[in-house]
Scaffold this motif. Sequence first.
Motif, mmCIF file in Angstrom:
data_model
loop_
_atom_site.group_PDB
_atom_site.id
_atom_site.type_symbol
_atom_site.label_atom_id
_atom_site.label_comp_id
_atom_site.label_asym_id
_atom_site.label_seq_id
_atom_site.Cartn_x
_atom_site.Cartn_y
_atom_site.Cartn_z
ATOM 1 N N GLU A 126 0.827 -1.211 0.000
ATOM 2 C CA GLU A 126 0.000 0.000 0.000
ATOM 3 C C GLU A 126 0.857 1.256 0.000
ATOM 4 O O GLU A 126 1.918 1.295 0.631
ATOM 5 N N ASN A 127 0.367 2.281 -0.680
ATOM 6 C CA ASN A 127 1.054 3.562 -0.670
ATOM 7 C C ASN A 127 0.030 4.693 -0.670
ATOM 8 O O ASN A 127 -1.136 4.486 -1.020
ATOM 9 N N LYS A 128 0.463 5.857 -0.240
ATOM 10 C CA LYS A 128 -0.389 7.045 -0.233
ATOM 11 C C LYS A 128 0.490 8.278 -0.258
ATOM 12 O O LYS A 128 1.697 8.216 0.019
ATOM 13 N N THR A 134 5.443 10.432 -1.815
ATOM 14 C CA THR A 134 4.807 9.127 -1.922
ATOM 15 C C THR A 134 5.327 8.252 -0.792
ATOM 16 O O THR A 134 6.540 8.042 -0.657
ATOM 17 N N CYS A 135 4.403 7.762 0.029
ATOM 18 C CA CYS A 135 4.786 6.990 1.208
ATOM 19 C C CYS A 135 4.279 5.555 1.094
ATOM 20 O O CYS A 135 3.231 5.290 0.502
ATOM 21 N N TYR A 136 5.017 4.649 1.685
ATOM 22 C CA TYR A 136 4.685 3.234 1.653
ATOM 23 C C TYR A 136 4.459 2.725 3.084
ATOM 24 O O TYR A 136 5.052 3.224 4.041
ATOM 25 N N LYS A 137 3.633 1.709 3.177
ATOM 26 C CA LYS A 137 3.215 1.199 4.484
ATOM 27 C C LYS A 137 4.152 0.108 4.992
ATOM 28 O O LYS A 137 4.631 -0.736 4.228
ATOM 29 N N TRP A 158 4.244 4.984 7.805
ATOM 30 C CA TRP A 158 4.237 5.383 6.396
ATOM 31 C C TRP A 158 5.542 6.108 6.136
ATOM 32 O O TRP A 158 5.797 7.163 6.702
ATOM 33 N N THR A 160 8.794 7.350 3.321
ATOM 34 C CA THR A 160 9.051 7.777 1.947
ATOM 35 C C THR A 160 10.521 7.600 1.583
ATOM 36 O O THR A 160 11.402 8.122 2.273
#
Length: 227
Positions: A126-128, A134-137, A158, A160
Amino acid sequence: MQKIVLLIIFFISVVIYSQNSTIKYTVSTNKALGDNSKDNTLNDVNNALLNTTLDFQLTFSTKESFYELDELLDDGINSKIASIFFGASKKYYTNVNTKEFLLQALAYGDLYLVSLEKPNWVLKKENKKIGKYTCYKAVTEYTVVNSKGNFIKKVTAWYTPQIKGSFGPRGYFGLPGTILELQDDKILISATEINLLSKKKNEIKKPIKGKKISKKEYDNLNPPLRN
């Protein structure tokens, strides 16, 4: 002339390398410690926590970081309660080169220097977006042992890769990027201001004072209040 140019380039690189970056985080919670309307003390604590935020700062370079309370602007009762719950007196130091992961903390009036271990992260797909990053879980967990029993606590980070480093707030580190948001059980930590290669002189202070103990010894001495 060539020597002068090389000297200028060297000087600029030294200045840039010596500059540290900073991230300010707001620490808050939207979850009550418990639901007991008959317990006035618990209600007061929940009211303080649900309506108070504290600001912390992470100062970091390519190899080390330091995390501490930014500034306590309000010394009212709500801020004092939140300070205890959010760990305002704790300072975290991480050095990925020397493998030093330290927590400096008070317990029963004594100062301790606690040796921490690298979290066992599980990376997710997942990313947001958090701001322009852009960050990843990533997730991990830990066990809290207190008078009510053993409890597994979940942590969601989260991070980056767009910000070089392997650091984050509250002693969490070891990811392929910098943590901008962290949910540690009931506590939410969110980045609010990012200054890369800050022009201000932000010093990374390795804590040296305090009795050296392990994390297990510290937890036995100062059992977690959360459940």
